[in-house]
Design an enzyme around this catalytic site. Structure first.
Site, PDB file in Angstrom:
ATOM      1  N   GLY A  47       0.820  -1.206   0.000  1.00 25.07           N
ATOM      2  CA  GLY A  47       0.000   0.000   0.000  1.00 25.07           C
ATOM      3  C   GLY A  47       0.852   1.253   0.000  1.00 25.07           C
ATOM      4  N   ASP A  72       2.060  -2.211  -4.582  1.00 26.09           N
ATOM      5  CA  ASP A  72       0.751  -1.548  -4.702  1.00 26.09           C
ATOM      6  C   ASP A  72       0.261  -1.745  -6.132  1.00 26.09           C
ATOM      7  OD1 ASP A  72      -1.442   0.337  -4.799  1.00 26.09           O
ATOM      8  OD2 ASP A  72      -0.513   1.422  -3.149  1.00 26.09           O
ATOM      9  N   SER A 125      -1.082  -7.406  -3.920  1.00 26.19           N
ATOM     10  CA  SER A 125      -0.213  -7.983  -2.890  1.00 26.19           C
ATOM     11  C   SER A 125      -0.219  -9.515  -2.905  1.00 26.19           C
ATOM     12  CB  SER A 125      -0.678  -7.413  -1.551  1.00 26.19           C
ATOM     13  OG  SER A 125      -0.562  -8.317  -0.518  1.00 26.19           O
ATOM     14  N   HIS A 145      -8.245  -1.930   3.552  1.00 27.97           N
ATOM     15  CA  HIS A 145      -8.539  -1.880   4.989  1.00 27.97           C
ATOM     16  C   HIS A 145      -9.783  -2.667   5.384  1.00 27.97           C
ATOM     17  CE1 HIS A 145      -5.319   0.899   5.012  1.00 27.97           C
ATOM     18  NE2 HIS A 145      -5.587   1.474   6.156  1.00 27.97           N
ATOM     19  N   ASP A 171      -3.324   1.988  10.923  1.00 26.30           N
ATOM     20  CA  ASP A 171      -4.761   2.172  11.170  1.00 26.30           C
ATOM     21  C   ASP A 171      -5.347   1.138  12.129  1.00 26.30           C
ATOM     22  OD1 ASP A 171      -4.999   4.469   9.351  1.00 26.30           O
ATOM     23  OD2 ASP A 171      -4.625   2.995   7.786  1.00 26.30           O
TER      24      ASP A 171
END
Ligand code: MG
Length: 214
Positions: A47, A72, A125, A145, A171
């Site tokens: 990412g 990414d 990924s 996410h 996060d």
């Protein structure tokens, strides 16, 4: 203002505005961590987006003569798509009708003089992980996410981390009122399988360390 005492990454971000969601404090933790474990092997991030985290990780790697692999697909996560909360129209290719953050990312690498250190890998990924064999010193996860994407990235890439290496996940919110639970649930799953130990948390950046076998 004296600039020679300012951290090189922060000096770079004073000069160039790079889109991204990583705080300076979290970025500096990435920089310091890459340097701490650089003797173990190369680093990898999932990412990259426009390259904000890549600059912190990349400058750390460059200072220790190791490599950052920056994974990414550059088509944006769920939250970057049109109509979503983090959509950025400047990164939308109208002819192809899709996101494309790669030109901006590549520009960031050149501006930061990191083309001798960072290897961009423009692919999902999961596809990159399929044949990946090199033990990694540090993996930074900041890709999709959603619970399923977070879980998949943490599961496949945590297996590639060498003993003593670090898994750093962006996060992490224990409280669902503070943010989405995907990365937090993925981190819990990694801890539950017993091969990593909790290290620390810097703002929303969770840090786990790979334990010795057995
Ligand atoms: Mg993030």
């Amino acid at each position: 203002l004296r600039t020679d005492s300012i951290h090189p990454a922060l000096r770079f971000f004073q000069k160039y505005k790079i889109k991204g969601f990583l705080s300076d404090e979290e970025g500096l933790a990435l920089y310091n961590s890459t340097r701490d474990v650089a003797h173990i092997g190369p680093c990898l991030e999932v990412g990259s987006y426009c390259g904000r985290s890549s600059v912190f990780l990349g400058l750390g790697c460059q200072s220790k003569n190791t490599t950052l692999y920056a994974v990414d697909h550059h088509r944006g996560s769920e939250e970057h798509q049109p109509g979503e909360l983090y959509h950025d129209a400047e990164l939308f290719d109208h002819e192809l009708q899709c996101m494309d953050s790669f030109p901006v990312f590549r520009r960031t690498l050149q501006l930061a003089k990191l083309e001798d250190t960072v290897v961009p890998i423009v692919a999902p990924s999961k596809l990159v992980a399929r044949d990946w064999q090199t033990p990694l010193s540090l993996v930074f996860i900041d890709g999709g996410h959603s619970p399923s994407m977070s879980m998949e990235d943490c599961r496949v890439w945590s297996e590639k981390i060498a003993v003593g290496g670090l898994l750093m996940i962006h996060d992490i919110f224990e409280d669902e009122r503070a943010g989405g639970q995907g990365p937090y649930q993925a981190m819990q799953a990694v801890l539950n399988n017993g091969r990593f130990a909790w290290e620390e948390k810097i703002q929303s950046l969770g840090v786990l360390r790979r334990l010795p076998e057995g």
